[in-house]
Design an enzyme around this catalytic site. Structure first.
Site, PDB file in Angstrom:
ATOM      1  N   GLY A 109      37.271 -90.454 -20.624  1.00 37.56           N
ATOM      2  CA  GLY A 109      37.537 -91.646 -21.597  1.00 37.56           C
ATOM      3  C   GLY A 109      36.533 -91.631 -22.768  1.00 37.56           C
TER       4      GLY A 109
ATOM      5  N   GLY B 236      36.693 -93.631 -25.599  1.00 36.34           N
ATOM      6  CA  GLY B 236      36.664 -95.131 -26.165  1.00 36.34           C
ATOM      7  C   GLY B 236      35.382 -95.376 -26.677  1.00 36.34           C
ATOM      8  N   PHE B 237      35.052 -96.598 -26.989  1.00 38.74           N
ATOM      9  CA  PHE B 237      33.683 -97.029 -27.469  1.00 38.74           C
ATOM     10  C   PHE B 237      32.739 -96.716 -26.513  1.00 38.74           C
ATOM     11  CE2 PHE B 237      36.552 -99.841 -30.038  1.00 38.74           C
ATOM     12  CZ  PHE B 237      35.999 -99.437 -31.118  1.00 38.74           C
ATOM     13  N   GLY B 238      32.910 -96.915 -25.063  1.00 39.77           N
ATOM     14  CA  GLY B 238      32.058 -96.766 -24.170  1.00 39.77           C
ATOM     15  C   GLY B 238      31.620 -95.385 -23.990  1.00 39.77           C
TER      16      GLY B 238
ATOM     17  N   VAL C  42      42.954 -87.115 -15.966  1.00 41.68           N
ATOM     18  CA  VAL C  42      42.362 -87.408 -14.578  1.00 41.68           C
ATOM     19  C   VAL C  42      43.110 -88.082 -13.536  1.00 41.68           C
ATOM     20  CG1 VAL C  42      40.417 -88.126 -13.280  1.00 41.68           C
ATOM     21  CG2 VAL C  42      39.897 -87.288 -15.616  1.00 41.68           C
TER      22      VAL C  42
ATOM     23  N   GLU D 160      46.020-112.028 -34.713  1.00 44.94           N
ATOM     24  CA  GLU D 160      46.129-110.971 -36.044  1.00 44.94           C
ATOM     25  C   GLU D 160      47.606-110.386 -36.211  1.00 44.94           C
ATOM     26  OE1 GLU D 160      41.481-109.622 -35.197  1.00 44.94           O
ATOM     27  OE2 GLU D 160      43.242-108.374 -34.139  1.00 44.94           O
TER      28      GLU D 160
ATOM     29  N   ASP E 231      36.224-101.943 -20.687  1.00 47.20           N
ATOM     30  CA  ASP E 231      37.214-102.509 -20.125  1.00 47.20           C
ATOM     31  C   ASP E 231      37.429-102.298 -18.575  1.00 47.20           C
ATOM     32  OD1 ASP E 231      37.268-103.687 -22.774  1.00 47.20           O
ATOM     33  OD2 ASP E 231      39.283-102.818 -23.104  1.00 47.20           O
TER      34      ASP E 231
END
Lengths: 424, 424
Positions: free
Chosen positions: B9, B11-13, B78, B169, B298
């Site tokens: 992954g 993403g941000f992490g 995966v 939003e 997350d």
């Protein structure tokens, strides 16, 4: 009583016609298009090759005419034309007209092999452009994982069918991406060993240009690593590759940039068509016996005084759009139609970074100057300040960094309950 | 012998973890992602509401790491993790690891009603964002053609389920588009009569914020014309609309911004999960009894010293990614893991033009200042100079002109032999 003008299609021709008439108080204009945007088709190949985003070359039709209260934009698909009662029919409504302008453009012709489309998408719409982008980028990703050298070679072989401007631009871009943009990003494969094959049935690419320029373009393409196979016909396209004359070339990605046929609405019109299926129009751009019906742009077959028909180019569509609008104004004012005369401002095609060709009646040139001219003309004709600025900035950024701004593989499925599979 | 670190992954992490380790000579990193790009999720709602293009908030993962020869990017999905033999398996290959970082993020939970997705897309991917954009813009187009006032009302009713930041939003953006952007572009309908209903099961929107800010946000939304229905549950969603508590509201467009569930890979891990399905990790961010397996962002359930678990926010994922990378460096150097400590830098949410709320431990503020802070933070964290510049310019342009830069209805079908139908 206002005169009702219905324009079908908001491409280059339809838009020019609408602009010509939008200031007239005695005219009510209805623009019908299947899309909610005007598409700047000459740059579609840059969306297909990850250089620009779809929104960069598309402008909402409603925005273009938001200031003109006599212009009504309809998002709809015209099914038929009732010439007798002067009505245009969509699936859910009908629109009466005093004057009708048909500017429906063209789509790809697979010369009777519509089944080839699945394995060889054409490049006429944004959906097709993002599909081609997906296929090109996916091929590199799958090649990076592939252990089998034969399969890897198939993944890194790109066949482009058709040596006109679109085919040349696609071939040049794919070669450039593989050599410059992707080179440092992959570990297992060497993207610069990508094989790009450009197929042309005739004896040379860019046949519309002067022979010396066509040769120059071919040399430039070959320098980028593109293999040009002229006098070659495609006889089969499968998911495995394409049969080119006798040889079957294994290729994961085949792109169709060859035949063009007019919109299917031309047949529904029940009017004389030329060999390519285009609607034959007279010197005032109207149907014989139907002076209230104009047909313009790629959909029309206009014979010039010298007996040749005009090609499907944006400048032709734009000039015809303007002329159709003017003729309608004349008719409303009680004047007779005037004949359309095409002013040939020349042609250009781009091959890649700092490489293009251009010709006008008096001039022929290539190289950096032609490329700069190409950039200028395309920015100039793009609609809207924002699009001009964005495209200019994207190009400057790509030129300096060798990067591409829209390298996304987007899936066709949006539902998360059916997750996308990376290996398909 | 280099240590192999596999990161699932980007993403941000995952990205932060990889950056932390990319400079280490003794580490070989493999990043596996189903996508070829890193997505800046906080701005996804702007793609869904036609403000930004997909490429503006996405960066190719390969580009981010092109300068690091010890980083290998794999485009893959995966399927399972073999904890015993320390291997990660995709459909077509397996990747052995010494250290594994799982950063697979979250997807929407329909609370057991997966069949609702078809009629109420969530907003986690670019595909979903363009699907929502298509639905919103299409509703206005169809309303413009609709003669029946009841059907027209249904087309102009937008229900957003979930009063968290994403729901707020979206609701604010749709209300703004209808009031400012589209107002001059339509002739038959008045887009400003659009009905935007924001549904929240709890007693107030933006429940994570201080109550005074949450009230301020609700007032701002209502001023834009959004109807806020708190303490309301959705019990049914069909193609006709949604049942909200007892009342059935007819609406063409329903958007899901409610429940979140971790990636399906969490179950395959065979480790303890919390009530929300997140993988329970210890203070060093690893699985109990598996110090070589980190789970972050997350996908992870991290309990703070005060007993609360950390929420699924980008800053949490980023800090955990950095910490996981550092712990791996420590382990390789022979040192013990350190505990993760979250530094809460505050939260913000935007409602619309010049309207936002922000809170830190010591400060609470709203209005223009919060909005300016929101703009700054989001531009700052966007990856890549080009994306920063583009998003900034799009925002400036939209702010001045009230226009939206990506108002495209793109069809799901690219084949020209199956033409899109404008009325579906």
């Amino acid at each position: 009583m206002k005169k009702s003008v219905v324009i079908v299609g908001a491409g280059f021709g339809g838009l020019k016609a609408a602009r010509q008439l939008a200031k007239q108080k005695d005219v009510q204009i209805t623009i019908i298009d299947r899309r909610n945007y005007h598409l700047f088709q000459p740059l579609l190949y840059q969306v297909a090759t990850a250089g620009l985003s779809p929104a960069d070359i598309a402008t909402p039709i409603r925005s273009v005419f938001s200031g003109y209260s006599n212009v009504n934009v309809v998002y709809g698909n015209v099914q038929s034309i009732d010439k007798e009662n002067k009505k245009v029919r969509t699936i859910d409504a009908e629109y009466p007209y005093d004057y009708l302008i048909l500017a429906c453009g063209a789509k790809h012709s697979y010369f009777g092999h519509n089944d080839w489309e699945e394995n060889a998408p054409g490049l006429k719409t944004l959906e097709q452009a993002t599909e081609i982008r997906r296929r090109i980028l996916l091929s590199f990703e799958l090649a990076e994982k592939e252990q089998d050298p034969d399969k890897r070679k198939t993944l890194l072989t790109f066949v482009i069918v058709g040596g006109g401007p679109t085919g040349v631009e696609l071939a040049g871009s794919i070669a450039e991406i593989s050599r410059y943009t992707l080179e440092k990003d992959f570990r297992s494969i060497d993207p610069s060993r990508t094989r790009v094959i450009l197929i042309e049935a005739g004896p040379r690419v860019l046949a519309g240009f002067d022979e010396s320029l066509s040769k120059k373009a071919a040399r430039d393409l070959e320098r980028l690593g593109v293999q040009i196979w002229t006098s070659t016909r495609v006889t089969e396209i499968t998911s495995e590759g394409a049969r080119l004359s006798e040889e079957f070339v294994k290729a994961k990605t085949v792109i169709w940039a060859a035949g063009v046929q007019p919109s299917s609405l031309s047949k529904a019109l029940d009017a004389p068509l030329d060999r390519q299926g285009r609607v034959i129009i007279n010197s005032s751009l109207t149907l014989e016996n139907h002076p209230e019906i104009f047909v313009i742009g790629d959909q029309a077959s206009f014979t010039q005084p010298d007996g040749s028909t005009l090609p499907g180019l944006a400048p032709v569509a734009m000039q015809q759009g303007t002329h159709a609008g003017r003729n309608i104004k004349r008719a409303i004012a009680g004047d007779a139609y005037t004949d359309f005369q095409y002013v040939d401002k020349g042609m250009m095609a781009t091959i890649g970074r700092k490489k293009a060709i251009a010709q006008t009646t008096h001039l022929k040139f290539g190289g950096f100057m032609a490329w700069a001219a190409w950039l200028f003309v395309h920015i100039f004709y793009l609609i809207g300040f924002k699009n001009k600025f964005f495209v200019f900035f994207q190009w400057a950024w790509s030129y300096i960094t060798f990067k591409r701004g829209a390298r996304l593989i987007l899936d066709k499925e949006w539902r998360s309950n059916q997750p996308p599979r990376a290996s398909s």
